[in-house]
Structures are given as structure tokens and as C-alpha cells.
Design an enzyme around this catalytic site. Structure first.
Site, PDB file in Angstrom:
ATOM      1  N   GLY A  75       0.804  -1.227   0.014  1.00 27.99           N
ATOM      2  CA  GLY A  75      -0.101   0.066  -0.019  1.00 27.99           C
ATOM      3  C   GLY A  75       0.952   1.240   0.092  1.00 27.99           C
ATOM      4  O   GLY A  75       2.204   1.074  -0.379  1.00 27.99           O
ATOM      5  N   GLY A  78       4.032   0.541   2.452  1.00 30.00           N
ATOM      6  CA  GLY A  78       4.906  -0.271   1.754  1.00 30.00           C
ATOM      7  C   GLY A  78       5.509  -0.034   0.389  1.00 30.00           C
ATOM      8  O   GLY A  78       6.650  -0.116   0.214  1.00 30.00           O
ATOM      9  N   HIS A 299     -16.332   5.037  11.192  1.00 25.90           N
ATOM     10  CA  HIS A 299     -16.538   6.292   9.920  1.00 25.90           C
ATOM     11  C   HIS A 299     -17.841   6.497   9.731  1.00 25.90           C
ATOM     12  O   HIS A 299     -18.829   5.784   9.911  1.00 25.90           O
ATOM     13  CB  HIS A 299     -15.929   5.721   8.650  1.00 25.90           C
ATOM     14  CG  HIS A 299     -15.815   7.008   7.864  1.00 25.90           C
ATOM     15  ND1 HIS A 299     -16.782   7.371   7.271  1.00 25.90           N
ATOM     16  CD2 HIS A 299     -14.487   7.285   7.236  1.00 25.90           C
ATOM     17  CE1 HIS A 299     -16.202   8.590   6.365  1.00 25.90           C
ATOM     18  NE2 HIS A 299     -14.960   8.276   6.349  1.00 25.90           N
ATOM     19  N   SER A 317     -17.120   8.866   1.085  1.00 23.46           N
ATOM     20  CA  SER A 317     -16.022   9.903   1.578  1.00 23.46           C
ATOM     21  C   SER A 317     -16.795  11.104   2.211  1.00 23.46           C
ATOM     22  O   SER A 317     -17.769  11.256   2.032  1.00 23.46           O
ATOM     23  CB  SER A 317     -15.485  10.537   0.244  1.00 23.46           C
ATOM     24  OG  SER A 317     -14.719  11.493   0.730  1.00 23.46           O
ATOM     25  N   ARG A 364     -14.773  12.390  13.036  1.00 29.23           N
ATOM     26  CA  ARG A 364     -15.431  11.310  12.914  1.00 29.23           C
ATOM     27  C   ARG A 364     -16.276  10.566  14.118  1.00 29.23           C
ATOM     28  O   ARG A 364     -17.214  10.116  13.955  1.00 29.23           O
ATOM     29  CB  ARG A 364     -14.701  10.321  12.086  1.00 29.23           C
ATOM     30  CG  ARG A 364     -14.242  10.689  10.750  1.00 29.23           C
ATOM     31  CD  ARG A 364     -13.228   9.634   9.895  1.00 29.23           C
ATOM     32  NE  ARG A 364     -13.001  10.284   8.652  1.00 29.23           N
ATOM     33  CZ  ARG A 364     -12.281   9.690   8.050  1.00 29.23           C
ATOM     34  NH1 ARG A 364     -11.452   8.532   8.397  1.00 29.23           N
ATOM     35  NH2 ARG A 364     -11.895  10.016   6.755  1.00 29.23           N
ATOM     36  N   GLU A 472      -0.654   2.283   8.715  1.00 33.10           N
ATOM     37  CA  GLU A 472      -1.942   1.924   9.808  1.00 33.10           C
ATOM     38  C   GLU A 472      -1.488   0.589  10.433  1.00 33.10           C
ATOM     39  O   GLU A 472      -2.119   0.568  11.537  1.00 33.10           O
ATOM     40  CB  GLU A 472      -2.939   1.431   8.812  1.00 33.10           C
ATOM     41  CG  GLU A 472      -4.333   1.233   9.603  1.00 33.10           C
ATOM     42  CD  GLU A 472      -5.596   0.662   8.996  1.00 33.10           C
ATOM     43  OE1 GLU A 472      -6.606   0.909   9.527  1.00 33.10           O
ATOM     44  OE2 GLU A 472      -5.478   0.839   7.516  1.00 33.10           O
ATOM     45  N   ARG A 482      -8.871   8.933  14.287  1.00 33.80           N
ATOM     46  CA  ARG A 482      -8.047   9.583  13.166  1.00 33.80           C
ATOM     47  C   ARG A 482      -8.936  10.566  12.473  1.00 33.80           C
ATOM     48  O   ARG A 482     -10.145  10.325  12.052  1.00 33.80           O
ATOM     49  CB  ARG A 482      -7.582   8.483  12.186  1.00 33.80           C
ATOM     50  CG  ARG A 482      -6.965   8.987  10.929  1.00 33.80           C
ATOM     51  CD  ARG A 482      -6.571   7.870  10.115  1.00 33.80           C
ATOM     52  NE  ARG A 482      -7.388   7.323   9.336  1.00 33.80           N
ATOM     53  CZ  ARG A 482      -8.086   7.681   8.312  1.00 33.80           C
ATOM     54  NH1 ARG A 482      -7.822   9.012   7.763  1.00 33.80           N
ATOM     55  NH2 ARG A 482      -9.143   7.037   7.937  1.00 33.80           N
TER      56      ARG A 482
END
Length: 684
Positions: A75, A78, A299, A317, A364, A472, A482
Site C-alpha cells: 500500500g 509499503g 466512520h 467519502s 468522525r 496503519e 483519526r
């Protein structure tokens, strides 16, 4: 920054070390030694990272060619790390379980990436981004790590623009910004609703350039199943070729885990179906501390659950909250009506009512909890779904609130909304069959990101020498919650700018003594993997892996989800322990071990999720406070808001594996602030 907030240099502590008085988890864990980050910097906050980068030793180019690095995960964290370290001249092996690095879950991020560039001239700065992130994390993150993240944020944007990432631009050609929850400035850079995809393609292209150059060797369809720890140092991994079933040994001088989060412990989450905890959990069982495992982000803007048939939830989103107003009917009897028939005076814009300063852009955790309360009151919208209660009874609830773009369409025009969000709204219509330009969207909170992960020090090293963890997969930067658009920021900061500067301090001691495949630690690791697979295949019970995973998810969501209580968490621990016995005596894994076998893959992941779930509940039970998205029923203000207890719990909970039958060991790392003052959060 909030009224009464002052810029602090970072030279004087502003709080004292916490002293825990309550102990709800007594008997479930063992208290270990205090933990101190041995590499934590001191001095003025704005100089710490610059000083550390200069002080860390260098590795000359000739020696880099003699050093090898394994990176698990492709990701943003990485992929960026592989590209950067490969370009520096190290020998990198990159592993992912997907058929291409481009399928890493970072691709799913939609809304944007934060950076303190102050392009809008609205008062942003590195210090303000730092302040918003620590406050948004409910003062449970390390200040040095977060300030470094804010500093590097500006470099990320320049790096990605140079790679050709197509960020949105204003009419004059300048990069555009939008707002996200928990802040009062516009600092989020975006590429419509495809930001994660575009950033991942940038990192992927940079990594593929190094593959072509020969510095990065790529292993797709490979799953890490064990960490090799030899003489106290991480020296490689055992991986399974998911196509052939072959168990392979891969050795290196250092190992980096960049394997993402473990939200799928809840079964239903916004994560990709393959997202799992196995790589980090295998490292945990080998001695790496797991920090703050109970910190899970809920979320607020996901498409609601429609029934028991679902195995995946879809994220909408958070950027939609810029233009969408969130409401429910004032009267429960209106909940089944067509929303267009409900007049303005009968709509409750509850976030704007309760939190007038931030309105629909509260963080959130605040938005999620408020939506849950509206639905609990009986004012949710959408189809009724069955919910099993703690006493076993089933009740019907409408689990949804409206996110209404009507006013924005009226003000800006449909074309402007289309330009900002077209792919998001198209996805919503494909899934729900409802046109969001004509009907308000329905959203509800769902498990998304995790703030817990492997404990790392300031240099992103775990407590196992030679084992690093980024993105993460580590616990480092987000505290108990977050803020939106900071996941992509952390992943790319870790991969492009932080890890390459910190890992060289360790690699400067190289070249290292080679390790062979007949080393006892390597043989033991490979043998344990084979024995575990053989065990899965031999149980031959009556229950599918999927059914056990789903049962675990129900337990976790009910008792360790948005709201927790001492009674519920203790019940959950008992249920999970029973489920673990059920798994190891009655699971049925189909197929064979020496070929492509998704059932076998899932069995290993679910076995690890079960153990993680128990630790999450113990961690949540020990922390008798409401913090971030983690509302403890026993810890709330008179008006029902979350109540934190800094005097007891201002610490990182770093858990050590206690053995197969032993209790986990809790090591506390006190959070001492010098550049910020802890306060009860207020967004009103």
C-alpha cells in the site's frame, strides 16, 4: 486553534504522569514494567525531527548494496518505502497477497490527503495541523511523532505532484483544497473521489521503476505466515505461495511490516475482504508489543447495512460532508416517508444544532456517535433491519441518517457537485438504486480504520530489533481517533520520508552476518507454519470459517464497538473464548493445502482475529474512560458526552503476548506533553 490555545515551544511538561486507580480488567492481565520510548527526541518541538535526521548515521552507497530489506505490504506505506529504499540502493524484497501491488487497500481511500501548505490563506501551519491531529486523537498520540507528520505533510504533496498525481486544481491551475471533519481550515488535497487510487498508482510506478532497475524483487500472491526471529533480531519471514501452496523461507537483514489495519475483526467493515491482522499478529506472538488494540475508528459516512446477507460495507467519502447537510426527521412518525415530502421545519439538522462551530464537519467519532443516538431514539431512516440485543431478543431499527446535497446543488448547480463527487455519487446509485441528485443519501457509521497496531518507537522500530512497522499497521500517530484525510498522509510520510531516514541508523551496523535456512530459528518458524496448516486441514468439523468469523464480528460490534460497558466487555471475553474452542475443534476447511485455497487462507486469518478480539476487549475493559470513538457507558458527562480521564489513562497501552495459556502483559508508556496542553475536546 481553539480559543485560549497558545503556541508552546516543547521544552516544559504540561501534564504529569497518569496514575490508574480503577482496574476493571483485574484478573484478565498482568501488569508489566513501564515502557519508555528509548529514542524519543527532546528539545524544541520544531527542531526535533531535523536534529534526529542529522544525528542518525549514514550508510555509504557501497554498503547499501550489501544490505537486504523485506517489506510486507504494498500500500502507500509499503510501496513508498520499497520505492525509496530501492532507489537508495538497498536490496528490497516486496510481498503482497494481492495479484498486483495496485490492489492494496490504500486504493480505496476517497476523500483526500492533508498537508499544511496554507494555500487558502486561512491560517494553516504545521503547528496547527499538529494541534488539530493531537486534539482530534483525543490527546492519546505522541506529540513528537505527530509534529513530524505535520512537518513532512508539505513534502508529500510536492513528491506526488512530481510523480504526476492528478490532484484537483482551481481555474487558474493552482492545487485545490477542501475541508474535512475536525478542522476549520481547508488543507485537504484531493483527486475527485479517487485520491487513494491516484496516490497508490504514483507509489506503484515509483516502485516498478526500481523493480526494472533490479533493486526491488516483487512477490505477489504471497502471504506472510510467520516472522523469523534469530538471536533476538528479525531476520526474515515464512510466506505461503497462495497459488501453489508452497511454504517459502525469505531471509534479510531487516523486516518492515506495512500490512494495514485489522478492522475486519468486526466482520462487517469498509476494509477490503482480504485485509487481515496475520502479519502483525504473528510478530506479536513472537514478542512485538501490540499497542492500543481497542482503538477502532467508526466512520460516519458509510452506506447502511441492509440485512444479514452482507459481508462488506461501502464507504462514502467524508468529503461529502463539505456540501451535504446531515439530518433526520424531528418526528419518528415521518421516518418512513419520502424525505422530499418532509418540510424544512420538520427536519433536525442535528450536527449543526448540537455543534454550531463545526456543524457537519465535526470529527468522525463525534458525528458517528450523534448518528447512533438519533437512530437509537427511533428517528433513523431507511429500511428496518433486525438487530439481536444483548438479552438475545431481536428488535427492528432503521439504521440511517440523511446526507442531503439538495442545498448545495441549489446553490452551486448540479455540474459543480458532479465535478467534485461524480464517481462517489455514481457508486452510491449503483449500490442503492437511488439517485443522490434527487434523493438525500442515507449513511450510517461503520468500522473503518484502526488506530491500534504494533508498538513502535520514534524511529518506527518495534521492540524486536530489526523489525519496523509503518502506516496503519503501527499505532503511532492518531491517538484514539483519526482525523479524516490523515491516513494517506501517514502512510506516505512513513514510506517516503520517515523510515528511510530512521532505518539507516540500524543498518549502519551492517553488513550483517548472513543467516542460513538451517538455522534453528528458521527451521522452527517454517515447521510451526506447516503444523498450523496441517491442524486446520485435519479438524474436519461442521462449521464454516465464514460462520465463525461472522459470529466473532457480531460479538465485537455489540460489546466492543461504538459503546462499551464493563459488563458487556466481560461477557464478550467469555463468548470469544468459547468461540476459540469451537473454532479449533469444529471448523471445516475445504480443499487441500498444496494449491490455491481461499478457505485455508481465511482460516488462518480468522484464527488470528479471534485472539486479537479477546485482547481488544481486555484493552477496552482496562481503559475505563470514553476516548475518541470509544464510549464507555460508565464514563460520560451530565449531557451524555464522552468523558476522558487523563489523570488515569494518558498512556499508550502496549501489550506483550503472554503465551498460549497465559494472560497478556500490559506495559504503559506515559504520554507527557510539552508542546500542547491536554483539554476536554469541544466542537460546539
Amino acid at each position: 486553534m481553539a480559543a485560549g490555545t497558545h503556541y508552546l515551544s516543547g521544552l516544559t511538561p504540561t501534564n504529569e504522569a497518569p496514575v490508574q486507580k480503577s482496574d476493571d480488567a483485574a484478573g484478565y492481565y498482568v501488569l508489566g514494567d513501564k515502557l519508555v520510548d528509548p529514542k524519543a527526541p527532546t528539545g524544541p518541538i520544531a527542531e526535533r525531527w531535523t536534529t534526529r535526521k542529522f544525528e542518525n548515521r549514514l550508510v555509504n552507497p557501497a554498503n547499501r548494496r550489501k544490505l537486504s530489506i523485506i517489506i510486507v505490504g504494498t500500500g502507500l506505506a509499503g510501496g513508498a518505502a520499497a520505492a525509496t529504499l530501492g532507489e537508495a540502493g538497498y536490496n528490497v524484497k516486496s510481498f503482497c497477497y494481492q495479484d498486483s501491488p495496485r490492489r492494496a487497500h490504500s486504493i480505496a481511500a476517497q476523500g483526500g490527503i492533508n498537508a499544511a501548505k496554507n494555500y487558502k490563506g486561512d491560517g494553516d501551519s504545521a503547528y496547527r495541523l499538529f494541534y488539530d491531529t493531537v486534539k482530534g486523537g483525543d490527546y492519546r498520540a505522541r506529540e513528537s511523532n505527530v509534529y513530524r507528520l505535520a512537518e513532512e505533510s508539505v513534502n508529500i504533496i510536492d513528491q506526488c505532484v512530481a510523480q504526476g498525481v492528478p490532484f484537483a486544481r482551481e481555474y487558474g491551475g493552482l492545487l485545490d483544497n477542501r475541508s474535512f471533519g475536525g478542522v476549520q481550515v481547508s488543507r485537504t488535497f484531493y483527486a475527485r473521489g479517487q485520491t487513494g487510487q491516484q496516490l497508490l498508482i504514483g507509489a506503484y510506478q515509483a516502485m516498478e521503476r526500481q523493480v526494472a532497475a533490479g533493486t526491488v524483487e516483487q512477490f505477489t500472491r504471497h502471504e506472510m505466515l510467520e516472522l523469523i526471529v534469530a538471536d533476538g533480531k528479525a531476520r526474515g519471514i515464512i510466506a505461503r505461495d497462495m497459488v501453489t501452496g508452497e511454504i517459502e523461507t525469505h531471509l534479510a537483514d531487516v523486516v518492515v511490516l506495512a500490512t494495514g489495519g485489522y478492522g475486519n475483526v468486526f466482520y462487517l467493515s469498509t476494509n477490503a475482504m482480504g485485509s487481515n491482522v496475520t502479519a502483525t499478529w504473528r510478530a506479536h506472538r513472537k514478542g512485538a508489543y501490540m499497542a492500543n488494540p481497542c482503538y477502532t475508528q467508526i466512520h460516519p459516512t458509510c452506506i447502511p447495512v441492509t440485512g444479514a446477507h452482507q459481508s462488506k460495507l461501502t464507504l462514502m467519502s467524508e468529503s461529502l460532508r463539505n456540501d451535504g447537510r446531515i439530518w433526520v426527521p424531528k418526528n419518528a412518525e415521518d421516518c418512513a416517508k419520502d424525505p422530499r415530502e418532509i418540510p424544512e421545519e420538520d427536519r433536525d439538522y442535528f450536527l449543526e444544532r448540537i455543534y454550531p462551530s463545526f456543524g457537519n464537519l465535526v470529527p468522525r467519532d463525534i458525528a458517528s456517535r450523534a448518528a447512533k443516538y438519533m437512530c437509537d431514539e427511533g428517528r433513523g431512516v431507511g429500511p428496518e433491519v433486525d438487530e439481536t440485543q444483548p438479552d438475545g431478543t431481536v428488535k427492528k431499527f432503521r439504521r440511517g441518517v440523511y446526507l442531503d446535497l439538495g442545498a448545495a446543488i441549489e446553490r452551486l448547480g448540479k455540474a459543480a457537485i458532479e465535478e467534485k463527487y461524480d464517481n462517489l455519487l455514481d457508486m452510491y446509485e449503483r449500490i442503492t438504486g437511488e439517485n443522490p441528485y434527487e434523493l438525500p443519501m442515507r449513511i450510517y457509521p461503520a468500522v473503518h480504520y484502526v488506530m491500534g497496531g504494533l508498538w513502535v518507537d520514534y524511529e518506527l522500530s518495534t521492540n524486536i530489533e530489526g523489525l519496523y512497522c509503518t502506516g496503519e499497521a503501527n499505532f503511532s500517530d492518531h491517538g484514539a481517533n483519526r482525523l479524516g484525510a490523515s491516513a494517506l498522509m501517514q502512510g506516505l510520510a512513513d514510506g517516503y520520508f520517515v523510515l528511510p531516514n530512521t532505518i539507516r541508523e540500524y543498518l549502519a551496523d551492517g553488513p550483517f552476518e548472513p543467516i542460513s535456512e538451517d538455522h534453528p530459528a528458521v527451521v522452527e518458524a517454517k515447521q510451526s507454519v506447516q503444523e498450523r496448516i496441517d491442524k486446520f486441514m485435519s479438524i474436519n468439523g461442521t462449521r464454516s470459517v465464514e460462520s465463525i468469523h461472522k459470529e466473532l464480528g457480531l460479538i465485537m460490534w455489540e460489546y466492543c464497538g461504538m459503546e462499551r460497558t464493563e459488563e458487556g466487555l466481560k461477557k464478550a471475553i467469555g463468548l470469544i473464548r468459547e468461540l476459540k474452542k469451537e473454532f479449533w475443534t469444529n471448523v471445516k476447511v475445504l480443499g487441500s493445502a498444496d494449491s490455491l485455497n481461499q478457505d485455508l487462507e481465511k482460516a488462518g486469518r480468522v484464527a488470528d482475529f479471534i485472539e486479537l478480539g479477546e485482547l481488544m476487549c481486555i484493552d477496552a475493559l482496562n481503559r475505563r474512560e470514553s476516548c475518541g470513538g470509544h464510549f464507555r457507558g460508565e464514563s460520560q458527562t451530565e449531557d451524555g458526552e464522552a468523558m476522558r480521564h487523563d489523570d488515569e489513562f494518558a498512556y499508550v497501552a502496549a501489550w506483550e503476548f503472554g503465551g498460549e495459556d497465559g494472560a497478556p502483559v500490559l506495559h504503559k508508556e506515559d504520554l507527557i506533553y510539552t508542546a500542547i496542553e491536554m483539554k476536554q475536546r469541544s466542537y460546539k
